[in-house]
Design a protein around this motif. Structure first.
Motif, short mmCIF file in Angstrom:
data_model
loop_
_atom_site.label_atom_id
_atom_site.label_comp_id
_atom_site.label_asym_id
_atom_site.label_seq_id
_atom_site.Cartn_x
_atom_site.Cartn_y
_atom_site.Cartn_z
N GLU A 76 19.30 10.26 6.69
CA GLU A 76 18.47 9.40 6.81
C GLU A 76 17.40 9.63 5.55
N LYS A 77 16.99 8.66 5.05
CA LYS A 77 15.97 8.49 4.08
C LYS A 77 14.55 8.37 4.43
N CYS A 78 13.77 9.40 4.07
CA CYS A 78 12.26 9.23 4.24
C CYS A 78 11.45 9.07 3.05
N VAL A 79 10.15 8.71 3.19
CA VAL A 79 9.43 8.48 2.16
C VAL A 79 7.98 9.55 2.50
N ARG A 80 7.74 9.55 1.27
CA ARG A 80 6.30 10.48 1.12
C ARG A 80 5.04 9.84 1.45
N GLY A 81 5.16 8.53 1.48
CA GLY A 81 3.82 7.63 1.78
C GLY A 81 4.25 6.19 1.53
N GLY A 82 3.41 5.54 2.39
CA GLY A 82 3.65 4.03 2.28
C GLY A 82 2.45 3.52 3.21
N VAL A 83 2.22 2.15 2.96
CA VAL A 83 1.44 1.29 3.58
C VAL A 83 1.89 0.05 3.90
N PHE A 84 1.77 -0.39 5.20
CA PHE A 84 2.46 -1.64 5.57
C PHE A 84 1.45 -2.50 6.41
N SER A 85 1.54 -3.84 6.35
CA SER A 85 0.81 -4.70 6.96
C SER A 85 1.79 -5.73 8.08
N VAL A 86 0.85 -6.14 9.09
CA VAL A 86 1.46 -7.11 9.94
C VAL A 86 0.43 -7.74 10.78
N PRO A 87 0.40 -9.15 11.27
CA PRO A 87 -0.51 -9.48 12.33
C PRO A 87 -0.33 -8.71 13.36
N LEU A 147 -6.05 -11.32 13.72
CA LEU A 147 -6.40 -9.89 13.14
C LEU A 147 -5.09 -9.24 12.66
N ILE A 148 -5.15 -8.45 11.62
CA ILE A 148 -4.24 -7.82 10.74
C ILE A 148 -4.42 -6.33 10.99
N VAL A 149 -3.18 -5.71 11.05
CA VAL A 149 -2.99 -4.23 11.18
C VAL A 149 -2.37 -3.79 10.05
N VAL A 150 -2.90 -2.80 9.27
CA VAL A 150 -2.26 -1.96 8.24
C VAL A 150 -1.93 -0.61 8.62
N ARG A 151 -0.82 -0.18 8.73
CA ARG A 151 -0.25 1.19 8.92
C ARG A 151 -0.04 2.04 7.79
N SER A 152 -0.81 3.12 7.60
CA SER A 152 -0.35 4.10 6.68
C SER A 152 -0.03 5.17 6.99
N GLY A 153 0.81 5.79 6.13
CA GLY A 153 1.00 7.36 6.42
C GLY A 153 1.27 8.10 5.17
N PHE A 154 1.00 9.24 4.94
CA PHE A 154 1.39 10.15 3.68
C PHE A 154 1.71 11.43 4.30
N ASP A 155 2.75 12.06 3.91
CA ASP A 155 3.28 13.48 4.31
C ASP A 155 2.32 14.37 3.49
N ILE A 156 2.03 15.31 4.32
CA ILE A 156 1.06 16.60 3.62
C ILE A 156 2.03 17.54 3.05
N ASN A 157 2.14 17.34 1.50
CA ASN A 157 3.08 17.99 0.84
C ASN A 157 2.71 17.99 -0.78
N PRO A 158 2.97 18.80 -1.53
CA PRO A 158 2.64 18.60 -2.87
C PRO A 158 3.03 17.42 -3.39
N LYS A 159 4.22 16.97 -3.20
CA LYS A 159 5.04 15.77 -3.80
C LYS A 159 4.65 14.52 -3.35
N ALA A 160 3.72 14.34 -2.03
CA ALA A 160 3.17 13.36 -1.72
C ALA A 160 1.96 12.75 -2.26
N PRO A 161 1.62 11.68 -2.32
CA PRO A 161 0.40 11.21 -2.62
C PRO A 161 -0.58 11.71 -2.09
N GLY A 162 -2.08 11.62 -2.85
CA GLY A 162 -3.10 12.25 -2.23
C GLY A 162 -3.65 11.02 -1.26
N LEU A 163 -4.68 11.41 -0.35
CA LEU A 163 -5.44 10.33 0.49
C LEU A 163 -6.33 9.47 -0.54
N SER A 164 -6.53 9.88 -1.66
CA SER A 164 -7.29 9.03 -2.82
C SER A 164 -6.63 7.64 -2.98
#
Length: 295
Positions: free
Chosen positions: A160-171, A255-272
């Motif tokens: 399976e393919k994973c991602v280090r981080g992402g942000v997604f929106s949906v109603p 209402l819109i929901v934006v779901r976000s998630g980032f790995d805690i890993n040196p290769k992942a983007p920071g919360l900033s």
């Protein structure tokens, strides 16, 4: 069929092949401007980002460093603007209102000009917003929008393919969230977001979580609310997940929901980076706007 076909929701005859197909309302004599995301597409399209995100439209729903699986089960149709031949479906209780067809068609768009895509942004055509795409990230537009980092082999399943981080929106209606305020919606969604992002076999489940934020925030000129957790998993990286809710710039009662998630890993983007993305969310080009806000 003739122009006497009964009223109902049918595949949009003007579909161009961009994003999942929408449905357009046939009033019995002509096609109207009312569009919605087909309920079947909202419920059957599954996207996983963060160990398993069940989502609703295009690339929406949750993320995190997780599985990035997009099944293509959307329908196809021709571009002829002839009358529909299928049987009628229930009329919307109010033109353009989310959940208008008996609460079963969450994700309908208001009867307004459709949003347009633009460079540097992923556009959510169902919600009327555009999400900035950071340098080096990938953005996808459609009935729902998403931005993600590059993929890597998932810790619990290298196939399976994973991602280090992402942000997604949906109603919010597409996620079957019936809460009326941004705060209640974010508070209700966060646990589901976390579970679908890090709770399946890829990460072995969540052993604990810590709430990092629960606060009001202005997004795209609207008063919204976000809840952010740090989650600890059994396998693989821990992660940050966030559920952000706010009214659509094109319809205050959507209402819109934006779901976000980032790995805690040196290769992942920071919360900033997540904070910068949130600040950069805006009304989509060509989307209408309506008065009123939700807290």
């Amino acid at each position: 069929m003739t122009q006497t076909s009964p009223p109902g929701w049918h595949p949009d005859p003007g579909y161009t092949g961009f994003g999942p197909i929408q449905e357009r309302w046939w009033d019995g004599t002509q096609w109207t401007d009312q569009l919605r995301v087909p309920p079947a597409a909202l419920r059957s399209r599954r996207i996983r980002i963060g160990a398993g995100i069940t989502a609703a439209v295009v690339v929406l729903a949750a993320i995190g460093g997780g599985v990035y699986l997009l099944s293509d089960d959307s329908g196809t149709t021709g571009n002829s603007a002839t009358a529909p031949s299928s049987s009628p479906s229930p009329a919307p209780s109010r033109p353009g209102a989310p959940g208008g067809s008996g609460g079963d068609g969450g994700g309908e768009t208001p009867e307004q000009q459709q949003p347009q895509t633009e460079d540097g942004y992923a556009t959510d055509m169902a919600s009327g917003i555009s999400i900035p795409v950071p340098d080096g990230w990938t953005g996808e537009s459609g009935m729902g929008a998403g931005v993600t980092t590059g993929t890597y082999a998932c810790p619990g399943d290298s196939g399976e393919k994973c991602v280090r981080g992402g942000v997604f929106s949906v109603p919010a209606a597409a996620l079957k969230l019936t809460t009326k305020t941004a705060k209640a919606t974010a508070e209700k969604d966060i646990a589901t977001n976390a579970e679908e992002s890090y709770g399946e076999k890829i990460y072995g489940g969540i052993t604990s979580h810590e709430q990092l934020k629960s606060e009001a925030v202005t997004v795209a000129g609207r008063q919204g609310y976000r809840v952010r957790w740090k989650v600890v998993t059994k396998n693989g990286d821990d992660g940050y997940v966030e559920s952000l809710a706010f009214p659509s710039p094109q319809a205050a009662d959507m209402l819109i929901v934006v779901r976000s998630g980032f790995d805690i890993n040196p290769k992942a983007p920071g919360l900033s980076v997540l904070d910068d993305i949130t600040k950069g969310i805006k009304a989509a080009s060509g989307a209408g706007s309506g008065p009123g806000t939700n807290a």
